[in-house]
Design a protein around this motif. Structure first.
Motif, mmCIF file in Angstrom:
data_model
loop_
_atom_site.group_PDB
_atom_site.id
_atom_site.type_symbol
_atom_site.label_atom_id
_atom_site.label_comp_id
_atom_site.label_asym_id
_atom_site.label_seq_id
_atom_site.Cartn_x
_atom_site.Cartn_y
_atom_site.Cartn_z
ATOM 1 N N HIS A 1 0.830 -1.208 0.000
ATOM 2 C CA HIS A 1 0.000 0.000 0.000
ATOM 3 C C HIS A 1 0.868 1.263 0.000
ATOM 4 O O HIS A 1 0.627 2.193 -0.780
ATOM 5 C CB HIS A 1 -0.935 -0.010 1.207
ATOM 6 C CG HIS A 1 -1.961 1.063 1.164
ATOM 7 N ND1 HIS A 1 -1.764 2.284 1.762
ATOM 8 C CD2 HIS A 1 -3.175 1.123 0.564
ATOM 9 C CE1 HIS A 1 -2.832 3.043 1.542
ATOM 10 N NE2 HIS A 1 -3.695 2.365 0.823
ATOM 11 N N ASN A 2 1.878 1.313 0.846
ATOM 12 C CA ASN A 2 2.734 2.491 0.924
ATOM 13 C C ASN A 2 3.542 2.703 -0.354
ATOM 14 O O ASN A 2 3.735 3.840 -0.790
ATOM 15 C CB ASN A 2 3.664 2.406 2.132
ATOM 16 C CG ASN A 2 2.928 2.544 3.446
ATOM 17 O OD1 ASN A 2 1.771 2.940 3.481
ATOM 18 N ND2 ASN A 2 3.596 2.203 4.526
ATOM 19 N N LEU A 3 3.995 1.613 -0.966
ATOM 20 C CA LEU A 3 4.749 1.751 -2.209
ATOM 21 C C LEU A 3 3.863 2.320 -3.312
ATOM 22 O O LEU A 3 4.281 3.196 -4.074
ATOM 23 C CB LEU A 3 5.328 0.400 -2.624
ATOM 24 C CG LEU A 3 6.484 0.515 -3.607
ATOM 25 C CD1 LEU A 3 7.571 -0.487 -3.237
ATOM 26 C CD2 LEU A 3 6.015 0.274 -5.011
ATOM 27 N N LEU A 4 2.627 1.871 -3.391
ATOM 28 C CA LEU A 4 1.688 2.423 -4.368
ATOM 29 C C LEU A 4 1.439 3.908 -4.097
ATOM 30 O O LEU A 4 1.410 4.718 -5.028
ATOM 31 C CB LEU A 4 0.372 1.646 -4.343
ATOM 32 C CG LEU A 4 0.404 0.275 -5.016
ATOM 33 C CD1 LEU A 4 -0.757 -0.587 -4.545
ATOM 34 C CD2 LEU A 4 0.406 0.407 -6.529
ATOM 35 N N MET A 5 1.269 4.266 -2.844
ATOM 36 C CA MET A 5 1.033 5.678 -2.498
ATOM 37 C C MET A 5 2.244 6.535 -2.841
ATOM 38 O O MET A 5 2.095 7.651 -3.356
ATOM 39 C CB MET A 5 0.682 5.812 -1.017
ATOM 40 C CG MET A 5 -0.652 5.186 -0.635
ATOM 41 S SD MET A 5 -2.065 5.816 -1.575
ATOM 42 C CE MET A 5 -2.111 7.504 -0.995
ATOM 43 N N ARG A 6 3.440 6.025 -2.577
ATOM 44 C CA ARG A 6 4.654 6.789 -2.925
ATOM 45 C C ARG A 6 4.753 6.993 -4.437
ATOM 46 O O ARG A 6 5.110 8.072 -4.902
ATOM 47 C CB ARG A 6 5.888 6.071 -2.399
ATOM 48 C CG ARG A 6 6.076 6.213 -0.925
ATOM 49 C CD ARG A 6 7.417 5.638 -0.470
ATOM 50 N NE ARG A 6 7.523 5.760 0.954
ATOM 51 C CZ ARG A 6 7.413 4.751 1.810
ATOM 52 N NH1 ARG A 6 7.234 3.524 1.355
ATOM 53 N NH2 ARG A 6 7.516 4.944 3.102
ATOM 54 N N ARG A 7 4.449 5.940 -5.180
ATOM 55 C CA ARG A 7 4.507 6.048 -6.647
ATOM 56 C C ARG A 7 3.481 7.059 -7.146
ATOM 57 O O ARG A 7 3.778 7.861 -8.033
ATOM 58 C CB ARG A 7 4.268 4.672 -7.285
ATOM 59 C CG ARG A 7 4.370 4.703 -8.787
ATOM 60 C CD ARG A 7 5.784 5.040 -9.243
ATOM 61 N NE ARG A 7 5.778 5.258 -10.673
ATOM 62 C CZ ARG A 7 6.302 6.316 -11.274
ATOM 63 N NH1 ARG A 7 6.922 7.239 -10.589
ATOM 64 N NH2 ARG A 7 6.230 6.436 -12.580
ATOM 65 N N LEU A 8 2.291 7.057 -6.559
ATOM 66 C CA LEU A 8 1.275 8.027 -6.937
ATOM 67 C C LEU A 8 1.757 9.449 -6.657
ATOM 68 O O LEU A 8 1.568 10.338 -7.472
ATOM 69 C CB LEU A 8 -0.033 7.762 -6.196
ATOM 70 C CG LEU A 8 -1.159 8.760 -6.465
ATOM 71 C CD1 LEU A 8 -1.541 8.776 -7.941
ATOM 72 C CD2 LEU A 8 -2.365 8.437 -5.597
#
Length: 163
Positions: free
Chosen positions: A138-145
């Motif tokens: 979840h955090n990796l997706l948020m960082r990429r966003l």
């Protein structure tokens, strides 16, 4: 336009939706998930990663159903995040089906991210909540966003920790 998160067993009972998109998440060497049909969807994406977070050992299941340690876990990474985001961007407004083995951690992390990002309703069919989502994914997706849409979310409000 909605997100449905399933376990592998549940996904095997869902008919292919030629208008929907499928994100199939499986562990390395997971022979069971290959039964889920990837053909016939508007588009499908298979992601291979352990249900692990950085600093922990990966695991797998042997032929007898016993958990075994894997020395080097295959973690969800930036390439996976880009693949998920690109898939969703190519198919705006389509229904999204996501599954992993249990429908509890990896798939709920991806499903909750998409629901927050696109403001889509989400249903967690395996356990009814995203409480156990894999925080690394979840955090990796948020960082990429945040890299591609800098004003999308405030990081301090979206990062979650494993409690």
């Amino acid at each position: 336009m909605r997100v449905d998160v399933y376990s592998r067993e549940q996904m095997l009972t869902i008919p292919v939706d030629p208008e929907g998109i499928l994100i199939s998440i499986q562990g390395p060497g997971d022979r069971f998930t290959k039964e889920v049909q990837l053909e016939g969807w508007a588009e499908s994406l298979r992601i291979i990663c352990h249900d692990s977070v950085p600093g922990t050992a990966g695991w797998d299941v042997d032929d007898d159903g016993e958990c075994i340690n894997v020395c080097e876990p295959v973690l969800f990474n930036k390439d996976h995040a880009e693949q998920v985001m690109d898939l969703i961007e190519r198919h705006p407004g389509r229904r999204i089906f996501i599954h992993c083995y249990a429908g509890i951690s990896r798939s709920t992390a991806v499903g909750s991210f998409i629901a927050m990002w696109k403001n889509y309703p989400v249903t967690y069919h395996a356990i009814g909540t995203d409480r156990h989502r894999n925080y690394h994914i979840h955090n990796l997706l948020m960082r990429r966003l945040r890299e591609v849409e800098p004003g999308a979310f405030q990081m301090d409000q979206t990062l979650i920790v494993n409690k």
